[in-house]
Design a protein around this motif. Structure first.
Motif, PDB file in Angstrom:
ATOM      1  N   ASN A 169       0.847  -1.160  -0.191  1.00 56.20           N
ATOM      2  CA  ASN A 169      -0.115   0.100  -0.044  1.00 56.20           C
ATOM      3  C   ASN A 169       0.899   1.347   0.002  1.00 56.20           C
ATOM      4  N   GLN A 228       4.221   1.358   1.806  1.00 54.06           N
ATOM      5  CA  GLN A 228       4.515   0.432   2.930  1.00 54.06           C
ATOM      6  C   GLN A 228       4.215  -1.202   2.504  1.00 54.06           C
ATOM      7  N   LEU A 236       2.766  -4.622   3.300  1.00 53.96           N
ATOM      8  CA  LEU A 236       2.131  -5.052   4.148  1.00 53.96           C
ATOM      9  C   LEU A 236       2.417  -6.653   4.340  1.00 53.96           C
ATOM     10  N   ASN A 240      -1.659  -1.997  14.838  1.00 56.91           N
ATOM     11  CA  ASN A 240      -2.353  -1.176  13.812  1.00 56.91           C
ATOM     12  C   ASN A 240      -1.680  -1.049  12.609  1.00 56.91           C
ATOM     13  N   GLY A 241      -2.463  -0.910  11.535  1.00 59.43           N
ATOM     14  CA  GLY A 241      -1.498  -0.588  10.234  1.00 59.43           C
ATOM     15  C   GLY A 241      -0.830  -1.817   9.672  1.00 59.43           C
ATOM     16  N   GLY A 270      -2.094  -4.829   8.336  1.00 59.88           N
ATOM     17  CA  GLY A 270      -2.936  -5.208   7.481  1.00 59.88           C
ATOM     18  C   GLY A 270      -3.996  -6.031   7.629  1.00 59.88           C
ATOM     19  N   THR A 319      -6.960  -5.123   5.510  1.00 57.16           N
ATOM     20  CA  THR A 319      -6.578  -5.359   4.020  1.00 57.16           C
ATOM     21  C   THR A 319      -6.844  -7.140   3.658  1.00 57.16           C
ATOM     22  N   GLU A 321       3.041  11.316  13.274  1.00 57.86           N
ATOM     23  CA  GLU A 321       1.590  11.383  13.428  1.00 57.86           C
ATOM     24  C   GLU A 321       1.107  12.352  14.487  1.00 57.86           C
ATOM     25  N   SER A 360      -9.277   8.952  13.528  1.00 57.47           N
ATOM     26  CA  SER A 360     -10.243   7.913  13.604  1.00 57.47           C
ATOM     27  C   SER A 360     -10.701   7.832  15.163  1.00 57.47           C
ATOM     28  N   GLU A 413      -8.382   6.985  17.528  1.00 55.36           N
ATOM     29  CA  GLU A 413      -7.121   8.083  17.741  1.00 55.36           C
ATOM     30  C   GLU A 413      -7.415   9.254  18.695  1.00 55.36           C
TER      31      GLU A 413
END
Length: 539
Positions: free
Chosen positions: A11, A14, A16, A36-37, A39, A42, A435, A444, A447
């Motif tokens: 992505n 990145q 994944l 988190n992140g 995948g 996905t 971030e 989100s 967050e």
């Protein structure tokens, strides 16, 4: 049933997945874990065909039905919650829709000339509907919605009038009613109260299909799954057993890999030292060459991938008086509905009171009365001497300035704090590196919750009032918060549906009932032992 065969996926910049493989077999209940992140979402989208891997294949056995629940539930309106749930039940929902159209056509005087054909078709569709169990479907849909804490009024009302959290429950109910061969559930435990969570837990334990799910609730995960698939550094690693076993096994594997790495590093250092020492001596040339060739052939052991763990330490909170909050003769009504009638309650210093009660009993109302967000109809609510209160409420996330960055939101709250200190605070709550430059309007729900919690705890009050503080928090942040709150020396009053959070932090239980507030000495663990139930209203 489903096989991921050497999949790779990128992505943007990145990576994944890198030649990752895993399988989901019939009857397996798998927890998908990873930072988190990593995948996880996905992976769900690749299984359902919404995305394709850059390389490799997702192989699904012929005829396998798949149901996906995700946090993006889409638009819902114009139908009752029951109809919305039934609409996702596969073939039977299509037949039901045609049956409703035929019923309308049969009642239409303008279509009298088609009546014979309509009656014949109605008979065929009705028989098909009956064969598919359609007449039992509405009862089943109501049973699922009831399990997820819907009232009859909410079931029959327009789904468009429900909040986002309740629409999530409708979307979840749709998948549960469908009972596909494979369920993919992305954070199904979000937005549920404790009673609904325990009902869902029992439902999934009795579900005979295959399950792949993510959840930030370790207790929920532990009781359902029999296998873990971990996404880490682009690879997929499978562990047989529940989440507790996975944690233990992962720690053991890390320890063994670290020991192997250190042994190899010591051996390499010894060999390199020999080569450096004797490479200029002709008498040792053969030995040096032999050792150089040996080093070239050795497969290097990698150090274990360390999960980034953060800790947060409270600054000392100022001491309050012994009596922190007091309710005397408090009554509260919403219209004709009586929530509290003449309630007395005293919260003392260093008590950690968790508030339990069936859905709608008045848990959040109690917190609002004590914080002053809501006024009693009768009676008095007073806070004690030197009480400095901090209140975490769900609506607090809506009060963030959307144009501020994460760092500006912290700086605005604590203008005298050093930049390094605020960056460390942001890092503890999951905002590392760039971030902190994210604008609040693009954050989100999770967050936003982390940012509000960070602002609340940096300059700690001596009385913390928390309404579902763990909603949206991932396991690592939740563990960090639990460890930090264990060391907190102030007073706490909180509502949570996370049993691990309840058990670790409470030392007093307040159960809200129609007869008043029942008080239990000891925390949530003692409450479960004395009542024989994990939530009020369960039998």
């Amino acid at each position: 049933m489903i096989r991921l065969d050497n999949i790779s996926k990128q992505n943007g910049q990145q990576l994944l997945f890198i030649e990752a493989s895993a399988a989901l077999q019939k009857g397996e209940k798998i927890g998908l874990v990873g930072p988190n992140g990593a995948g996880k979402s996905t992976l769900f989208r690749m299984i359902t065909g919404q995305e394709v891997p850059d390389e490799g294949q997702v192989l699904i056995d012929r005829g396998v039905s798949i149901g996906l629940f995700s946090q993006d539930v889409g638009e819902m309106s114009g139908r009752s919650a029951v109809a919305e749930v039934m609409n996702g039940a596969g073939d039977v929902s299509t037949v039901a829709a045609e049956l409703r159209e035929l019923e309308a056509a049969l009642a239409d005087p303008d279509r009298m000339d088609e009546m014979e054909a309509l009656i014949e078709r109605f008979g065929e569709v009705q028989a098909r509907f009956d064969d598919l169990g359609g007449y039992a479907l509405e009862a089943q849909a109501r049973e699922v919605l009831n399990g997820l804490s819907f009232s009859q009024e909410m079931m029959d009302g327009d789904v468009g009038n429900l909040s986002g959290g309740w629409k999530m429950r409708v979307a979840l109910a749709r998948i549960l009613l469908m009972r596909p061969d494979v369920m993919l559930l992305d954070e199904p435990s979000n937005h549920l109260d404790l009673e609904s969570l325990i009902w869902l837990e029992n439902f999934l334990r009795g579900y005979d299909g295959a399950l792949l799910m993510t959840s930030h609730d370790r207790e929920f995960m532990n009781r359902i799954i029999n296998k873990i698939i971990e996404i880490d550094g682009g690879s997929l690693t499978s562990y047989s057993g529940d989440y507790e076993f996975y944690e233990t096994q992962r720690a053991m594997n890390e320890k063994q890999q670290q020991a192997q790495f250190e042994r190899q590093q010591a051996m390499l250092a010894k060999e390199i030292k020999f080569i450096e020492r004797f490479k200029a001596r002709a008498s040792h040339a053969a030995q040096v060459q032999s050792r150089v060739k040996k080093l070239d052939k050795i497969e290097r052991v990698e150090p274990p991938k360390r999960r980034q763990t953060v800790s947060f330490e409270f600054q000392p909170a100022p001491r309050s008086g012994e009596d922190v909050a007091s309710l005397k003769g408090v009554s509260k009504r919403y219209g004709s509905r009586v929530i509290y009638d003449g309630v007395d309650l005293l919260i003392r210093r260093r008590e950690r009171c968790c508030v339990l009660g069936v859905n709608g009993a008045g848990k959040s109302t109690l917190l609002k009365l004590i914080t002053g967000d809501s006024a009693p109809d009768e009676g008095t609510v007073t806070r004690g001497a030197s009480v400095k209160m901090g209140y975490f409420a769900q609506h607090a996330m809506e009060l963030l300035d959307g144009e501020h960055t994460v760092f500006e939101a912290l700086e605005d709250s604590f203008p005298r704090a050093a930049q390094g200190s605020l960056r460390a605070l942001a890092g503890c709550f999951g905002f590392s590196g760039d971030e902190v430059e994210k604008r609040c309007k693009v954050l989100s729900g999770g967050e936003k919750a982390r940012l509000v919690m960070a602002r609340l705890l940096y300059d700690p009050p001596n009385f913390l009032v928390l309404d579902e503080p763990t909603n949206h928090l991932d396991m690592a942040t939740k563990e960090m918060l639990i460890e930090a709150l264990k060391a907190y020396e102030g007073t706490m009053l909180f509502v949570s549906h996370d049993r691990h959070f309840l058990a670790e932090l409470s030392n007093r239980v307040l159960e809200v009932t129609p007869e008043g507030i029942h008080q239990y000495g000891g925390g949530y663990t003692e409450y479960v032992a004395s009542t024989g139930q994990e939530a009020p209203g369960l039998r």
